[in-house]
Design a protein around this motif. Structure first.
Motif, PDB file in Angstrom:
ATOM      1  N   GLU A 170       0.814  -1.221   0.000  1.00 56.69           N
ATOM      2  CA  GLU A 170       0.000   0.000   0.000  1.00 56.69           C
ATOM      3  C   GLU A 170       0.847   1.270   0.000  1.00 56.69           C
ATOM      4  OE1 GLU A 170      -0.329  -1.888   4.182  1.00 56.69           O
ATOM      5  OE2 GLU A 170      -0.388  -2.546   2.085  1.00 56.69           O
ATOM      6  N   ASP A 171       2.161   1.160   0.223  1.00 60.74           N
ATOM      7  CA  ASP A 171       3.055   2.319   0.131  1.00 60.74           C
ATOM      8  C   ASP A 171       3.389   2.668  -1.311  1.00 60.74           C
ATOM      9  OD1 ASP A 171       3.296   2.562   2.917  1.00 60.74           O
ATOM     10  OD2 ASP A 171       4.993   1.186   3.005  1.00 60.74           O
ATOM     11  N   LEU A 172       3.137   1.737  -2.225  1.00 66.25           N
ATOM     12  CA  LEU A 172       3.526   1.933  -3.612  1.00 66.25           C
ATOM     13  C   LEU A 172       2.561   2.879  -4.324  1.00 66.25           C
ATOM     14  CD1 LEU A 172       4.299  -1.793  -4.537  1.00 66.25           C
ATOM     15  CD2 LEU A 172       5.854  -0.079  -3.566  1.00 66.25           C
ATOM     16  N   VAL A 173       3.092   3.663  -5.228  1.00 66.98           N
ATOM     17  CA  VAL A 173       2.279   4.590  -6.021  1.00 66.98           C
ATOM     18  C   VAL A 173       2.225   4.064  -7.456  1.00 66.98           C
ATOM     19  CG1 VAL A 173       2.062   6.933  -6.902  1.00 66.98           C
ATOM     20  CG2 VAL A 173       2.916   6.553  -4.575  1.00 66.98           C
ATOM     21  N   VAL A 174       1.027   3.751  -7.921  1.00 68.28           N
ATOM     22  CA  VAL A 174       0.832   3.313  -9.304  1.00 68.28           C
ATOM     23  C   VAL A 174       0.554   4.557 -10.146  1.00 68.28           C
ATOM     24  CG1 VAL A 174      -0.570   1.922 -10.866  1.00 68.28           C
ATOM     25  CG2 VAL A 174      -0.074   1.097  -8.548  1.00 68.28           C
ATOM     26  N   PRO A 175       1.277   4.770 -11.238  1.00 69.44           N
ATOM     27  CA  PRO A 175       1.052   5.967 -12.059  1.00 69.44           C
ATOM     28  C   PRO A 175      -0.400   6.112 -12.495  1.00 69.44           C
ATOM     29  CG  PRO A 175       3.055   4.857 -12.756  1.00 69.44           C
ATOM     30  CD  PRO A 175       2.388   3.956 -11.763  1.00 69.44           C
ATOM     31  N   ALA A 176      -0.887   7.333 -12.473  1.00 71.33           N
ATOM     32  CA  ALA A 176      -2.266   7.611 -12.871  1.00 71.33           C
ATOM     33  C   ALA A 176      -2.523   7.118 -14.292  1.00 71.33           C
ATOM     34  CB  ALA A 176      -2.541   9.114 -12.780  1.00 71.33           C
ATOM     35  N   GLY A 177      -3.609   6.376 -14.454  1.00 71.62           N
ATOM     36  CA  GLY A 177      -4.007   5.893 -15.767  1.00 71.62           C
ATOM     37  C   GLY A 177      -3.423   4.557 -16.163  1.00 71.62           C
TER      38      GLY A 177
END
Length: 343
Positions: A170-177
């Motif tokens: 849950e710390d990971l950021v998935v790029p928008a889109g």
């Protein structure tokens, strides 16, 4: 005195914030040079059409271009007088870097510990890379061994930061889109989805690259890394130029394509150690171990936690340490990271 000799260990203090000089605009030139220096073939970073099929506007620059650029800005202030860069933790790739973005870096000193020899010490910093809009694209912690200017200078109070052993999914950021629901496996080069990998599985990436003096020198200049140990052969007693650890990271990541072609994006760096020095003439090989798997909220996108190991002379799969608990002499890199791939 107008020239800069760089900071030494006694010049750091916990809480010190350093804004690094010389912002850099990156573009297609960096991509072309990166792909020339390393056998990089991940499709998301190679073709606009593939990236658009994954929900992005175009192909971003390779994650490690962003890492090396942000890292390079810090060297004159953090590791110009380094003996060695020791490790990484809590690295998060917060959004893609696009051609035309301008990157700058800021670091905060979060830990200090003088070594028992009294001649060097370890400095921990948290570095943040931002684009021209002031948006964070990357942050990470690293620690580096730095020479003292004066061996008789008093030791600072020891502060060793408490670091997360690993980022949670849950710390990971998935790029928008980002959307892998219609992923083109043929264009990517391999059919393997997240479900095809098992925790504990070890993948031998088969190929090797012999490091040439000219290549690693070009790479270090490309990332504007000015650490003396990479350029000045008189800076080490053995008269050899130490290869920038990031060069080994990029070589190993590129070699991992064979078996992990669909691990398209690096989302986080949990831990990393440059276990042994690397010099020109070394043939770098790599293997990966699957450590964990996770879901994300993005359509078709999963996360794979991987241990990426770069080796020199000793390429024994799954073997990192000897009976004494220390890294085996042939281990160059031990990198624990999260990658995004189709599920």
């Amino acid at each position: 005195m107008k020239t800069n000799e760089g900071r030494f260990f006694e010049d750091y203090a916990v809480g010190q914030v350093i804004a690094h000089a010389v912002p850099r605009t990156v573009g297609a030139g960096e991509r072309a040079l990166y792909h020339a220096l390393y056998p990089a073939r991940h499709a998301l970073y190679s073709a606009d059409t593939f990236a658009q099929g994954c929900g992005l506007a175009a192909s971003p620059l390779d994650d490690l271009i962003a890492f090396h650029t942000v890292f390079g800005k810090t060297v004159p202030d953090i590791s110009l007088n380094a003996v060695a860069n020791l490790g990484y933790a809590e690295g998060r790739f917060l959004q893609p870097v696009w051609p035309g973005d301008t990157l700058r870096s800021t670091s905060e000193v979060i830990g200090l510990k003088q070594n028992s020899n009294g001649k060097t010490g370890v400095v921990w910093v948290r570095t943040r890379g931002e684009n021209q809009r002031g948006q964070a694209v990357l942050d990470y912690i690293r620690w580096v061994m730095v020479r003292k200017r004066d061996a008789d200078a008093p030791a600072p109070e020891t502060v060793v930061p408490e670091l997360k052993p690993a980022l949670a999914a849950e710390d990971l950021v998935v790029p928008a889109g980002l959307d892998f629901s219609t992923y083109d496996f043929t264009a990517a080069g391999e059919p393997h989805r997240g479900g095809d990998y098992a925790v504990g599985e070890i993948i031998d990436h088969v190929d090797g690259v012999t490091v040439e003096e000219a290549e690693h020198m070009m790479a270090t200049r490309l990332w504007q890394n000015t650490a003396k140990v990479h350029f000045d052969a008189t800076n080490r007693e053995d008269g050899r130029r130490l290869i920038y650890g990031g060069h080994v990271i990029s070589l190993a990541r590129a070699l991992s394509f064979n078996g992990l072609a669909n691990a398209q994006m690096i989302a986080g760096i949990n831990a990393g150690a440059h276990a042994n020095p690397c010099f020109a003439g070394t043939t770098v090989r790599a293997w990966s171990e699957v450590l964990d798997k996770a879901e994300t909220t993005a359509p078709g996108v999963g996360a794979l936690r991987l241990r990426l190991v770069a080796t020199g002379a000793d390429h024994a799969l799954g073997e990192l340490r000897g009976e004494d608990g220390k890294y085996r002499p042939g281990i160059l890199l031990d990198l624990d990271y999260w990658a995004l791939l189709p599920v």
